[in-house]
Design a protein around this motif. Sequence first.
Motif, PDB file in Angstrom:
ATOM      1  N   MET A 144       2.079 -27.193 -40.053  1.00  0.00           N
ATOM      2  CA  MET A 144       3.194 -26.419 -40.417  1.00  0.00           C
ATOM      3  C   MET A 144       3.084 -26.087 -41.897  1.00  0.00           C
ATOM      4  N   TYR A 145       2.009 -26.101 -42.458  1.00  0.00           N
ATOM      5  CA  TYR A 145       1.751 -25.558 -43.862  1.00  0.00           C
ATOM      6  C   TYR A 145       1.994 -24.053 -43.513  1.00  0.00           C
ATOM      7  N   PRO A 146       2.705 -23.450 -44.654  1.00  0.00           N
ATOM      8  CA  PRO A 146       3.367 -22.106 -44.567  1.00  0.00           C
ATOM      9  C   PRO A 146       2.396 -21.054 -44.937  1.00  0.00           C
ATOM     10  N   THR A 147       0.964 -21.095 -44.973  1.00  0.00           N
ATOM     11  CA  THR A 147      -0.018 -20.055 -45.184  1.00  0.00           C
ATOM     12  C   THR A 147      -0.892 -20.193 -44.147  1.00  0.00           C
ATOM     13  N   ILE A 148      -1.187 -19.035 -43.715  1.00  0.00           N
ATOM     14  CA  ILE A 148      -2.440 -18.697 -42.771  1.00  0.00           C
ATOM     15  C   ILE A 148      -3.219 -17.271 -43.171  1.00  0.00           C
ATOM     16  N   THR A 149      -4.413 -17.402 -43.154  1.00  0.00           N
ATOM     17  CA  THR A 149      -5.156 -16.358 -43.422  1.00  0.00           C
ATOM     18  C   THR A 149      -5.649 -15.742 -42.077  1.00  0.00           C
ATOM     19  N   SER A 150      -5.805 -14.354 -42.010  1.00  0.00           N
ATOM     20  CA  SER A 150      -6.509 -13.942 -40.725  1.00  0.00           C
ATOM     21  C   SER A 150      -7.721 -14.597 -40.670  1.00  0.00           C
ATOM     22  N   LYS A 151      -8.058 -14.601 -39.326  1.00  0.00           N
ATOM     23  CA  LYS A 151      -9.272 -15.173 -38.884  1.00  0.00           C
ATOM     24  C   LYS A 151      -9.354 -16.704 -39.096  1.00  0.00           C
ATOM     25  N   THR A 152      -8.344 -17.314 -39.442  1.00  0.00           N
ATOM     26  CA  THR A 152      -8.154 -18.874 -39.511  1.00  0.00           C
ATOM     27  C   THR A 152      -7.568 -19.195 -38.003  1.00  0.00           C
ATOM     28  N   LYS A 153      -8.497 -20.350 -37.646  1.00  0.00           N
ATOM     29  CA  LYS A 153      -8.198 -21.021 -36.441  1.00  0.00           C
ATOM     30  C   LYS A 153      -7.596 -22.257 -36.500  1.00  0.00           C
ATOM     31  N   LYS A 154      -6.286 -22.599 -36.425  1.00  0.00           N
ATOM     32  CA  LYS A 154      -5.951 -24.186 -36.734  1.00  0.00           C
ATOM     33  C   LYS A 154      -5.047 -24.622 -35.549  1.00  0.00           C
ATOM     34  N   VAL A 155      -5.439 -25.393 -34.580  1.00  0.00           N
ATOM     35  CA  VAL A 155      -4.697 -25.500 -33.446  1.00  0.00           C
ATOM     36  C   VAL A 155      -4.392 -27.137 -33.484  1.00  0.00           C
ATOM     37  N   ASP A 156      -5.166 -27.707 -34.148  1.00  0.00           N
ATOM     38  CA  ASP A 156      -4.844 -29.416 -33.756  1.00  0.00           C
ATOM     39  C   ASP A 156      -3.803 -30.066 -34.829  1.00  0.00           C
ATOM     40  N   LEU A 157      -2.886 -30.562 -34.326  1.00  0.00           N
ATOM     41  CA  LEU A 157      -1.984 -31.308 -35.150  1.00  0.00           C
ATOM     42  C   LEU A 157      -2.630 -32.345 -36.070  1.00  0.00           C
ATOM     43  N   ALA A 158      -2.222 -32.278 -37.346  1.00  0.00           N
ATOM     44  CA  ALA A 158      -2.444 -33.300 -38.443  1.00  0.00           C
ATOM     45  C   ALA A 158      -1.612 -34.398 -38.469  1.00  0.00           C
ATOM     46  N   ASN A 159      -2.220 -35.675 -38.889  1.00  0.00           N
ATOM     47  CA  ASN A 159      -1.229 -36.878 -38.956  1.00  0.00           C
ATOM     48  C   ASN A 159       0.161 -36.425 -39.445  1.00  0.00           C
ATOM     49  N   ASP A 160       0.186 -35.520 -40.580  1.00  0.00           N
ATOM     50  CA  ASP A 160       1.591 -35.287 -40.930  1.00  0.00           C
ATOM     51  C   ASP A 160       2.573 -34.693 -39.751  1.00  0.00           C
ATOM     52  N   ASP A 161       2.023 -33.701 -39.063  1.00  0.00           N
ATOM     53  CA  ASP A 161       2.589 -33.212 -38.110  1.00  0.00           C
ATOM     54  C   ASP A 161       3.113 -34.210 -37.145  1.00  0.00           C
ATOM     55  N   VAL A 162       2.451 -35.069 -36.887  1.00  0.00           N
ATOM     56  CA  VAL A 162       2.841 -35.760 -35.637  1.00  0.00           C
ATOM     57  C   VAL A 162       3.692 -36.816 -36.398  1.00  0.00           C
ATOM     58  N   GLN A 163       3.349 -37.112 -37.545  1.00  0.00           N
ATOM     59  CA  GLN A 163       4.612 -38.199 -38.061  1.00  0.00           C
ATOM     60  C   GLN A 163       6.010 -37.537 -38.245  1.00  0.00           C
ATOM     61  N   GLY A 164       5.864 -36.277 -38.619  1.00  0.00           N
ATOM     62  CA  GLY A 164       7.269 -35.566 -38.699  1.00  0.00           C
ATOM     63  C   GLY A 164       7.840 -35.234 -37.333  1.00  0.00           C
ATOM     64  N   ILE A 165       7.117 -34.998 -36.331  1.00  0.00           N
ATOM     65  CA  ILE A 165       7.731 -34.666 -34.977  1.00  0.00           C
ATOM     66  C   ILE A 165       8.193 -35.913 -34.467  1.00  0.00           C
ATOM     67  N   GLN A 166       7.424 -37.332 -34.614  1.00  0.00           N
ATOM     68  CA  GLN A 166       7.750 -38.486 -34.088  1.00  0.00           C
ATOM     69  C   GLN A 166       8.904 -38.976 -34.961  1.00  0.00           C
ATOM     70  N   LYS A 167       9.356 -38.616 -36.020  1.00  0.00           N
ATOM     71  CA  LYS A 167      10.643 -38.815 -36.526  1.00  0.00           C
ATOM     72  C   LYS A 167      11.669 -38.425 -35.788  1.00  0.00           C
ATOM     73  N   LEU A 168      11.562 -37.043 -35.262  1.00  0.00           N
ATOM     74  CA  LEU A 168      12.702 -36.317 -34.701  1.00  0.00           C
ATOM     75  C   LEU A 168      12.820 -36.894 -33.218  1.00  0.00           C
ATOM     76  N   TYR A 169      11.648 -37.091 -32.480  1.00  0.00           N
ATOM     77  CA  TYR A 169      11.796 -37.320 -31.026  1.00  0.00           C
ATOM     78  C   TYR A 169      11.243 -38.633 -30.733  1.00  0.00           C
TER      79      TYR A 169
END
Length: 169
Positions: A144-169
């Motif tokens: 969920m970091y707000p910047t991506i550059t072309s040719k970047t591949k980032k598909v695995d959730l970081a701990n921060d993403d997991v903690q955030g979504i688990q707060k919601l659901y």
Amino acid sequence: HYSFFPGTPVWPEGRRDLTFAFLPDNELSDEAKAVFVSAFQKWSTVIPMTFTETTSFYSADIKIGFYVGDHGDGEAFDGVLGTLAHAFSPPSGMFHLDGDENWVIGGDITTSTVTSAIDLESVAVHEIGHLLGLGHSSVEESIMYPTITSKTKKVDLANDDVQGIQKLY
Ligand code: TQI
Ligand code: ZN
Ligand code: ZN
């Protein structure tokens, strides 16, 4: 650190098994559809929600479509690069991608000869985070970091993403 949208909108309590559909006009390849299935799975493995494809675009909870330029929601796309995609907060389910991007599917994107190549799955995982209620994160490794550059591949959730979504659901 993760964030939520103002007012912390989420899918309501009784909505844990959601459907998604692709805009029929787009006629996406099975390979492209599989990218979205994989992107939904990243999130469904860490929260008690499921995402199932339905062929009825009209009745689907999450509607996925590629559009070019102005497509009627007041958030026009802008050609190559710039805005790549947008998704609206729950429970809208609107997930739009810019049809003008040089979308790349699977494999090692860094070897692409196209300088403006954008990895479809990376953007899909990020936008699904928005569809579920996550805002942007200040953690650079997070999806969920707000910047991506072309040719970047980032598909695995970081701990921060997991903690955030688990707060919601
Ligand atoms: N689209 C923006 C995004 O999804 C749209 C946006 C801007 C937005 N501000 C927002 C959405 C605030 C929710 C809340 O972030 S984008 C990336 C990233 C985009 C950007 O086309 O710029 C990704 C789409 F974060 F990597 F830069 C996908 Cl992965
Ligand atoms: Zn749109
Ligand atoms: Zn975003």
